[in-house]
Design an enzyme around this catalytic site. Structure first.
Site, short mmCIF file in Angstrom:
data_model
loop_
_atom_site.label_atom_id
_atom_site.label_comp_id
_atom_site.label_asym_id
_atom_site.label_seq_id
_atom_site.Cartn_x
_atom_site.Cartn_y
_atom_site.Cartn_z
N LEU A 164 -40.20 86.96 -91.11
CA LEU A 164 -39.86 85.91 -92.06
C LEU A 164 -38.49 85.36 -91.68
O LEU A 164 -37.78 85.92 -90.85
CB LEU A 164 -39.83 86.46 -93.49
N SER A 165 -38.11 84.25 -92.29
CA SER A 165 -36.80 83.68 -91.96
C SER A 165 -35.70 84.71 -92.14
O SER A 165 -34.79 84.82 -91.31
CB SER A 165 -36.51 82.46 -92.85
N GLU A 166 -35.78 85.49 -93.23
CA GLU A 166 -34.79 86.54 -93.46
C GLU A 166 -35.42 87.74 -94.15
O GLU A 166 -36.36 87.60 -94.95
CB GLU A 166 -33.62 86.01 -94.29
N THR A 167 -34.90 88.89 -93.83
CA THR A 167 -35.21 90.15 -94.50
C THR A 167 -33.89 90.71 -95.01
O THR A 167 -32.90 90.75 -94.27
CB THR A 167 -35.87 91.14 -93.54
N HIS A 171 -31.03 82.28 -99.69
CA HIS A 171 -32.27 82.74 -100.33
C HIS A 171 -32.34 84.26 -100.41
O HIS A 171 -32.87 84.81 -101.37
CB HIS A 171 -33.49 82.04 -99.72
#
Length: 305
Positions: free
Chosen positions: A44-47, A76
């Site tokens: 994902l874009s960020e974890t 986010h």
């Protein structure tokens, strides 16, 4: 070793929209290498990894990873983690329970206000840990335009011109003439690598913005591309919206007072996101700014290591 995790859709009031975020709890024992490997696995874009706070009065310490590298701050994950922690620790006090918490990030402590809701998406907003600042570098406008498949003349509107801003993470802000141009962009990572400047030792990420939006209430329509972070396109980028506040104040000459701004992103990806930006201007400068949005939990599970 089993680790609890959850997936939240952030900056949206409905599931399968907004920006998906992996939240991994009780991550104190994980090495940096394991965190990065899990972020690649989640893809994902960020974890975000939630660890014990250094200050016991704070809600937690966040480590934020894209598929390629760690970030000192991101929007986010901050919104999603604040809601996830409050849902976990204060579930018995829902619905419509308000509270304030502090999250420790590499950029510094981040103050968050959260409203939990049992019937709808919860909401969180945070104070920017840093006011945005401009970074002056020479820019290859023709090369940047080629990387976006637009004309050089389309890389501007009104007083807005390409510029670099940071509120913890730097972004190359690229104003586009109108919504039609923004939606027509075809991003070429190879051409971007040739034209993009290096900021703080890394290739700059592209943050595109224009006035208006598909949603009638949106004041700006945005897109974000970051080969350096391993993000082909991001459905919502809170750290970029934080940086954008500097460009808005500078190029629009915002007068003293309070300025609410609704930013839409992710429309072209089929994951519309809505970021609430609030800018307080005093004596011609940003005195305070906040980023907020809604978020819903879409999945839970356990990771086995």
């Amino acid at each position: 070793m089993g680790l609890r995790y959850a997936i939240y859709d952030v900056f949206t009031d409905r599931r399968l929209a907004g920006n998906p975020l992996a939240v991994i709890f009780d991550a104190d024992a994980l090495s940096d290498e394991t965190m990065q490997a899990l972020a690649r696995e989640m893809n994902l874009s960020e974890t975000v990894f939630i660890c014990s706070a250094a200050n016991p009065a704070h809600a937690g310490r966040l480590r934020i990873f894209t598929p390629m590298r760690e970030l000192p701050f991101a929007g986010h994950p901050t919104v999603g983690a604040a809601i996830a922690l409050c849902e976990l620790n204060h579930a018995e006090q829902r619905p419509d329970f308000d509270l304030v918490c502090v999250l420790e990030e590499k950029v510094g402590p981040v103050r968050c206000a959260v409203r939990l809701s049992a019937e709808a998406a919860s909401f969180a907003e945070f104070d920017l840990p840093r006011t945005p600042s401009r970074i002056e570098l020479n820019l290859d406008r023709q090369g940047l335009a080629d990387a976006l498949s637009v004309k050089v003349a389309d890389l501007a509107f009104e007083n807005h011109v390409p510029s670099i801003w940071s509120a913890g993470v730097p972004f190359l802000m690229l104003p586009l003439h109108n919504l039609a141009v923004a939606q027509s962009v075809e991003f070429d990572p190879g051409l971007w690598e040739k034209a993009a400047p290096f900021v703080e030792g890394r290739m700059a990420s592209a943050y595109l913005y224009c006035r208006g939006g598909v949603h009638h209430a949106a004041k700006f329509h945005t897109r974000m591309f970051s080969p350096d972070m391993g993000i082909a396109e991001d459905p919502a980028t809170g750290a970029a919206a934080a940086a954008l506040s500097g460009a808005i104040r500078h190029f629009d000459g915002l007068p003293d007072g309070h300025h609410p701004v609704l930013i839409e992103q992710g429309v072209e990806m089929g994951r519309p996101s809505f970021i609430h930006l609030h800018i307080d201007v005093k004596d011609g400068a940003i005195a305070r700014a906040r980023i907020g949005g809604q978020s819903l939990k879409t999945a839970t599970g356990e990771i086995h290591l």
